[in-house]
Scaffold this motif. Sequence first.
Motif, PDB file in Angstrom:
ATOM      1  N   GLN A  93       0.839  -1.191   0.000  1.00  0.00           N
ATOM      2  CA  GLN A  93       0.000   0.000   0.000  1.00  0.00           C
ATOM      3  C   GLN A  93       0.872   1.237   0.000  1.00  0.00           C
ATOM      4  N   THR A  94       0.493   2.196  -0.824  1.00  0.00           N
ATOM      5  CA  THR A  94       1.202   3.471  -0.906  1.00  0.00           C
ATOM      6  C   THR A  94       0.248   4.605  -0.536  1.00  0.00           C
ATOM      7  N   ASN A  95       0.691   5.523   0.381  1.00  0.00           N
ATOM      8  CA  ASN A  95      -0.144   6.628   0.848  1.00  0.00           C
ATOM      9  C   ASN A  95       0.527   7.963   0.530  1.00  0.00           C
ATOM     10  N   PHE A  96      -0.290   8.923   0.106  1.00  0.00           N
ATOM     11  CA  PHE A  96       0.171  10.292  -0.145  1.00  0.00           C
ATOM     12  C   PHE A  96      -0.721  11.236   0.643  1.00  0.00           C
ATOM     13  N   SER A  97      -0.121  12.248   1.268  1.00  0.00           N
ATOM     14  CA  SER A  97      -0.940  13.220   2.002  1.00  0.00           C
ATOM     15  C   SER A  97      -0.240  14.573   2.060  1.00  0.00           C
ATOM     16  N   ILE A  98      -1.079  15.614   2.139  1.00  0.00           N
ATOM     17  CA  ILE A  98      -0.616  16.989   2.344  1.00  0.00           C
ATOM     18  C   ILE A  98      -1.462  17.574   3.464  1.00  0.00           C
ATOM     19  N   ASN A 287      -6.347  18.574   5.644  1.00  0.00           N
ATOM     20  CA  ASN A 287      -5.564  17.434   5.172  1.00  0.00           C
ATOM     21  C   ASN A 287      -6.162  16.919   3.868  1.00  0.00           C
ATOM     22  N   MET A 288      -5.323  16.538   2.959  1.00  0.00           N
ATOM     23  CA  MET A 288      -5.733  15.914   1.699  1.00  0.00           C
ATOM     24  C   MET A 288      -4.833  14.720   1.471  1.00  0.00           C
ATOM     25  N   PHE A 303      -2.926   2.350 -11.038  1.00  0.00           N
ATOM     26  CA  PHE A 303      -2.446   3.345 -10.077  1.00  0.00           C
ATOM     27  C   PHE A 303      -3.175   4.676 -10.251  1.00  0.00           C
ATOM     28  N   SER A 304      -3.318   5.131 -11.479  1.00  0.00           N
ATOM     29  CA  SER A 304      -3.967   6.414 -11.725  1.00  0.00           C
ATOM     30  C   SER A 304      -5.431   6.380 -11.297  1.00  0.00           C
ATOM     31  N   SER A 305      -6.084   5.249 -11.530  1.00  0.00           N
ATOM     32  CA  SER A 305      -7.487   5.142 -11.148  1.00  0.00           C
ATOM     33  C   SER A 305      -7.640   5.190  -9.636  1.00  0.00           C
ATOM     34  N   GLN A 306      -6.818   4.437  -8.924  1.00  0.00           N
ATOM     35  CA  GLN A 306      -6.887   4.455  -7.469  1.00  0.00           C
ATOM     36  C   GLN A 306      -6.467   5.815  -6.891  1.00  0.00           C
ATOM     37  N   PHE A 307      -5.497   6.433  -7.542  1.00  0.00           N
ATOM     38  CA  PHE A 307      -5.054   7.739  -7.048  1.00  0.00           C
ATOM     39  C   PHE A 307      -6.198   8.742  -7.071  1.00  0.00           C
ATOM     40  N   ARG A 308      -7.048   8.673  -8.129  1.00  0.00           N
ATOM     41  CA  ARG A 308      -8.187   9.583  -8.206  1.00  0.00           C
ATOM     42  C   ARG A 308      -9.316   9.164  -7.282  1.00  0.00           C
ATOM     43  N   ASN A 310      -9.319   7.219  -4.579  1.00  0.00           N
ATOM     44  CA  ASN A 310      -9.062   7.128  -3.132  1.00  0.00           C
ATOM     45  C   ASN A 310      -8.793   8.491  -2.485  1.00  0.00           C
ATOM     46  N   MET A 311      -9.027   9.532  -3.259  1.00  0.00           N
ATOM     47  CA  MET A 311      -8.750  10.875  -2.735  1.00  0.00           C
ATOM     48  C   MET A 311      -9.713  11.212  -1.602  1.00  0.00           C
ATOM     49  N   SER A 312      -9.164  11.796  -0.491  1.00  0.00           N
ATOM     50  CA  SER A 312     -10.004  12.209   0.638  1.00  0.00           C
ATOM     51  C   SER A 312      -9.503  13.555   1.160  1.00  0.00           C
ATOM     52  N   ASN A 313     -10.417  14.410   1.596  1.00  0.00           N
ATOM     53  CA  ASN A 313     -10.094  15.725   2.123  1.00  0.00           C
ATOM     54  C   ASN A 313     -10.751  15.894   3.486  1.00  0.00           C
ATOM     55  N   SER A 314     -10.085  16.649   4.366  1.00  0.00           N
ATOM     56  CA  SER A 314     -10.658  16.883   5.687  1.00  0.00           C
ATOM     57  C   SER A 314     -10.182  18.218   6.221  1.00  0.00           C
ATOM     58  N   ILE A 315     -11.049  18.855   6.980  1.00  0.00           N
ATOM     59  CA  ILE A 315     -10.682  20.069   7.705  1.00  0.00           C
ATOM     60  C   ILE A 315     -11.210  19.918   9.127  1.00  0.00           C
ATOM     61  N   GLY A 316     -10.590  20.633  10.052  1.00  0.00           N
ATOM     62  CA  GLY A 316     -11.043  20.512  11.426  1.00  0.00           C
ATOM     63  C   GLY A 316     -10.446  21.565  12.333  1.00  0.00           C
ATOM     64  N   PHE A 317     -11.050  21.733  13.473  1.00  0.00           N
ATOM     65  CA  PHE A 317     -10.586  22.655  14.496  1.00  0.00           C
ATOM     66  C   PHE A 317     -10.196  21.854  15.734  1.00  0.00           C
ATOM     67  N   SER A 318      -9.162  22.364  16.422  1.00  0.00           N
ATOM     68  CA  SER A 318      -8.706  21.690  17.635  1.00  0.00           C
ATOM     69  C   SER A 318      -8.597  22.717  18.751  1.00  0.00           C
ATOM     70  N   LEU A 319      -9.256  22.436  19.867  1.00  0.00           N
ATOM     71  CA  LEU A 319      -9.229  23.324  21.026  1.00  0.00           C
ATOM     72  C   LEU A 319      -8.551  22.607  22.181  1.00  0.00           C
ATOM     73  N   SER A 320      -7.486  23.225  22.699  1.00  0.00           N
ATOM     74  CA  SER A 320      -6.754  22.641  23.825  1.00  0.00           C
ATOM     75  C   SER A 320      -6.961  23.523  25.046  1.00  0.00           C
ATOM     76  N   ILE A 321      -7.482  22.934  26.125  1.00  0.00           N
ATOM     77  CA  ILE A 321      -7.786  23.682  27.344  1.00  0.00           C
ATOM     78  C   ILE A 321      -6.889  23.187  28.466  1.00  0.00           C
TER      79      ILE A 321
END
Length: 436
Positions: A93-98, A287-288, A303-308, A310-321
């Motif tokens: 398995q190969t993973n790419f993320s930004i 994160n993407m 590979f090209s088909s899975q690369f397209r 399997n794409m996932s995007n996420s955004i989020g907020f983190s609060l530390s108290i």
Amino acid sequence: MKARCFIALLAVWATIASLPAQRPFTLEECIEVALRNNRTVKQQQLSKEQQQIAYSQARADLLPNLNASVGHNFVFGRSKGRDDVYQSNNSSQTNFSISSDLTLFDGLRMKYNIDARKADLQASEADLQKIERDITLSVSTAFLQVLLNKELLQIAAEQVEVTKANIERSKQMVNNGKMAQGELYELEAQQAQEELEQVRAESNLQLALLDLAQIMELEEFSQFDVTAPAVETLINEGVLLSSDAVYQSAIMHRPEIHGAQYRLVSSEKEWLMAKSQYYPSLSFGANMGTGYYHMNGLENDSFSSQFRNNMSNSIGFSLSIPLFNRFQIRNSVRNARLAIENSKLEMDKTKLDLRKQVEQAYYNALGAKSRWKAAQKSEKATEEAFRFAEQKYENGRATSYELFQAKNNRTKVLGEQAQAKYEYAFRLKILELLKE
């Protein structure tokens, strides 16, 4: 033949070009060279650059970060397929993320850090100015010492010439039977003593030049010499201000005062940074990612088909108290508060030391001025006494011992007058540097 002449001329020109410069240095040139060569100045300049980097980094901390990652895994034996069912097949398995993160609120900690690092940078600049002022004072002191030794050497040389002239007149008087031969011997002994004093004066001058050259950190100083206007000109250019006026000006302009003030500001900002840890912090992240999955023995999408796909995007907020941190925040705030009190004490100590320097320099200047005025009066009196003794000696109404005593008194007063004069010029220079 022409070629030989041309080569000879080149050799002469190269020899002349390689000789050290004979031109004497002025006071301003000595200071400039010392500041350019001094290792302490260069080290402080490096320290200032480090503070500049720290300040730039504190400002850059406001920006979001951006990171990319790539990973590849091999699984041997049982592997989980795309249908979440384990099979007895090897897989990879190969993973790419930004990803990116941005701090939205941290109790203003980053702002206070910028302010603290800016104050540190300003304190470093003030330290550099302080070092340059100290070097300027050291060079000025050594420079005036050279000028004093030059004048003492000139006085010694003049006394030798006066004695030589007296010996020539005495020889004529001995030949005419108007003076005993023994008195001529006394004058010759006096000449030998004065020539010894001249040699000592020359040695002291060379040592003073060496001291100045070493402060300037010159690599070659065998031909080193200085030039300057008459010390009376230097004195007339200066003004003897009151100690209170000098101190008030020094408080406003001296770099050590500014440095202490900037360090106090830095300590206060560090205290606010420590207090900011009591507040919650809020950050935003995005994160993407995508990946490629391959299982042996099965048909896998390209590979090209899975690369397209399997794409996932996420955004989020983190609060530390912060709830409980083993009293670390409380103790860091206490330590920062103690650092502020210490910075205040350092500032008071710096002001007190400056006050002492100003008072000492002022009263030393007053004393040197009084001694110079008194020496000027003594110089006129001893000059007249020597002239009168010389006239009596030429008329045979005074012995060579009386002439020797009058001449010694004159030489002593001339030396004292020169020392008082240069000391007064030196004290004026100190006061001038202290108020700037």
